[in-house]
Motif scaffolding. Structure first.
Motif, PDB file in Angstrom:
ATOM      1  N   VAL A  32      79.278  13.942  45.440  1.00 38.68           N
ATOM      2  CA  VAL A  32      80.596  14.423  45.296  1.00 38.68           C
ATOM      3  C   VAL A  32      80.911  15.725  45.445  1.00 38.68           C
ATOM      4  N   VAL A  33      80.164  16.627  44.602  1.00 33.30           N
ATOM      5  CA  VAL A  33      80.238  18.175  44.809  1.00 33.30           C
ATOM      6  C   VAL A  33      80.165  18.810  46.056  1.00 33.30           C
ATOM      7  N   THR A  34      79.242  18.128  46.868  1.00 33.36           N
ATOM      8  CA  THR A  34      78.621  18.510  48.156  1.00 33.36           C
ATOM      9  C   THR A  34      79.816  18.227  49.087  1.00 33.36           C
ATOM     10  N   ALA A  35      80.233  16.879  49.001  1.00 38.30           N
ATOM     11  CA  ALA A  35      81.426  16.602  50.035  1.00 38.30           C
ATOM     12  C   ALA A  35      82.662  17.501  49.637  1.00 38.30           C
ATOM     13  N   ALA A  36      82.736  18.036  48.512  1.00 38.32           N
ATOM     14  CA  ALA A  36      83.905  18.990  48.366  1.00 38.32           C
ATOM     15  C   ALA A  36      83.644  20.356  48.871  1.00 38.32           C
ATOM     16  N   GLY A  37      82.607  20.816  49.144  1.00 36.32           N
ATOM     17  CA  GLY A  37      82.192  21.838  50.019  1.00 36.32           C
ATOM     18  C   GLY A  37      81.470  22.769  48.897  1.00 36.32           C
ATOM     19  N   TYR A  38      81.168  22.454  47.770  1.00 33.26           N
ATOM     20  CA  TYR A  38      80.519  23.511  46.606  1.00 33.26           C
ATOM     21  C   TYR A  38      79.063  23.125  46.196  1.00 33.26           C
ATOM     22  N   HIS A  39      78.370  23.666  45.495  1.00 33.89           N
ATOM     23  CA  HIS A  39      77.014  23.606  45.193  1.00 33.89           C
ATOM     24  C   HIS A  39      76.986  23.115  43.710  1.00 33.89           C
ATOM     25  N   LEU A  40      75.920  22.076  43.452  1.00 39.52           N
ATOM     26  CA  LEU A  40      75.945  21.665  42.110  1.00 39.52           C
ATOM     27  C   LEU A  40      74.791  22.731  41.599  1.00 39.52           C
ATOM     28  N   GLU A  41      75.135  23.375  40.618  1.00 41.49           N
ATOM     29  CA  GLU A  41      74.151  24.123  39.908  1.00 41.49           C
ATOM     30  C   GLU A  41      73.245  23.399  38.919  1.00 41.49           C
ATOM     31  N   ASP A  42      74.179  22.790  38.323  1.00 44.44           N
ATOM     32  CA  ASP A  42      73.103  22.263  37.153  1.00 44.44           C
ATOM     33  C   ASP A  42      73.979  20.968  36.698  1.00 44.44           C
ATOM     34  N   VAL A  43      73.173  20.137  36.008  1.00 35.82           N
ATOM     35  CA  VAL A  43      73.666  18.875  35.233  1.00 35.82           C
ATOM     36  C   VAL A  43      73.007  18.743  34.080  1.00 35.82           C
ATOM     37  N   SER A  44      73.479  18.973  32.751  1.00 35.45           N
ATOM     38  CA  SER A  44      72.908  18.916  31.509  1.00 35.45           C
ATOM     39  C   SER A  44      73.420  17.650  30.826  1.00 35.45           C
ATOM     40  N   VAL A  45      72.522  17.119  29.727  1.00 33.20           N
ATOM     41  CA  VAL A  45      73.003  16.243  28.738  1.00 33.20           C
ATOM     42  C   VAL A  45      72.618  16.450  27.605  1.00 33.20           C
ATOM     43  N   SER A  46      73.803  16.345  26.526  1.00 28.26           N
ATOM     44  CA  SER A  46      73.083  16.685  25.236  1.00 28.26           C
ATOM     45  C   SER A  46      73.710  15.865  24.088  1.00 28.26           C
ATOM     46  N   ARG A  47      73.386  15.867  22.856  1.00 27.66           N
ATOM     47  CA  ARG A  47      74.143  14.942  21.955  1.00 27.66           C
ATOM     48  C   ARG A  47      75.254  15.957  21.075  1.00 27.66           C
ATOM     49  N   ALA A  48      76.285  15.428  20.830  1.00 22.81           N
ATOM     50  CA  ALA A  48      77.355  15.997  19.804  1.00 22.81           C
ATOM     51  C   ALA A  48      77.678  14.846  18.884  1.00 22.81           C
ATOM     52  N   GLY A  49      77.196  14.721  17.794  1.00 21.37           N
ATOM     53  CA  GLY A  49      77.701  13.679  16.905  1.00 21.37           C
ATOM     54  C   GLY A  49      77.038  12.291  17.309  1.00 21.37           C
ATOM     55  N   ARG A  50      78.035  11.468  17.761  1.00 18.51           N
ATOM     56  CA  ARG A  50      77.859   9.992  18.024  1.00 18.51           C
ATOM     57  C   ARG A  50      77.703   9.964  19.631  1.00 18.51           C
ATOM     58  N   ARG A  51      78.212  11.060  20.234  1.00 14.08           N
ATOM     59  CA  ARG A  51      78.533  10.965  21.643  1.00 14.08           C
ATOM     60  C   ARG A  51      77.617  11.869  22.484  1.00 14.08           C
ATOM     61  N   HIS A  52      77.287  11.698  23.658  1.00 13.65           N
ATOM     62  CA  HIS A  52      76.838  12.565  24.681  1.00 13.65           C
ATOM     63  C   HIS A  52      77.983  13.527  25.218  1.00 13.65           C
TER      64      HIS A  52
END
Length: 217
Positions: free
Chosen positions: A51-71
């Motif tokens: 999706v990011v590439t199709a928009a003409g941009y670069h995906l630098e990073d994807v991170s997943v963390s926990r904040a209480g009961r949700r990600h």
């Protein structure tokens, strides 16, 4: 910022039918969350990057963390010439729609409620790729070269290397010889600033938040 929830249809860990590692040994409890987050991050990246590439941009990073009961899913995007707030907003909506579509198709991205945050890189992001260095031509950076710290101004950068002005002397290094670069914050003395520029300084003191927030769902 988008929040969403989704019920999981997977059996709980330890229930009948769960596959066990070879030899009958279960992973240590501390290892399982780390492996789960890594797998989830990979699934998310597989959906988000096209999706990011199709928009003409670069995906630098994807991170997943926990904040209480949700990600919390943090997505960092950038472009060759940077990325503005309007573009970040467009990408955020496109990413959110792609995640919704993947879930509707049965792809389990994350269990339960999660929050999506899309933003541009901050000045503290390390310079690790040729395009990172190109975008920072003219800026003062600190980088490790041959196990020593070097601080210099980026004079030029291309796909093969970087040219730095270090104390008035020009040096050229290949990307493979450089560690991650860090942009250095430079402060201008007030007595060197023209009166006409004072308004710009006042504006700079106001918070500039690149994170895009949308409705909570």
């Amino acid at each position: 910022m988008t929040q969403r929830g989704r019920a999981s249809g997977r059996p709980a860990p330890g229930s009948r039918g769960e596959a066990r590692p070879r030899g009958g040994e279960r992973p240590r409890p501390a290892d399982r969350p780390r492996a789960d987050l890594s797998a989830r991050r990979a699934r998310l990246r597989a959906v988000i990057e096209p999706v990011v590439t199709a928009a003409g941009y670069h995906l630098e990073d994807v991170s997943v963390s926990r904040a209480g009961r949700r990600h919390v899913v943090r997505v960092i995007v950038d472009g060759e010439d940077g990325i503005g707030l309007d573009a970040v907003a467009d990408v955020s909506r496109a990413v959110s729609a792609a995640l919704d579509a993947a879930e509707e198709d049965g792809t389990e991205l994350l269990v339960g409620e999660y929050q999506l945050e899309v933003s541009s890189p901050g000045v503290d992001r390390p310079l690790t790729l040729p395009r990172h260095w190109r975008r920072n031509i003219g800026r003062l950076v600190k980088v490790t070269v041959a196990q020593r710290q070097v601080t210099g101004r980026v004079v030029d950068a291309d796909d093969t290397g970087v040219t730095l002005d270090v104390d008035g002397v020009t040096h050229e290094w290949k990307h493979v010889d450089l560690g991650p670069g860090r942009v250095q914050v430079e402060f201008t003395r007030l007595d060197e600033v023209a009166d006409d520029d004072l308004d710009e300084i006042d504006d700079a003191d106001e918070p500039d938040d690149d994170e895009v927030e949308g409705e909570q769902r």
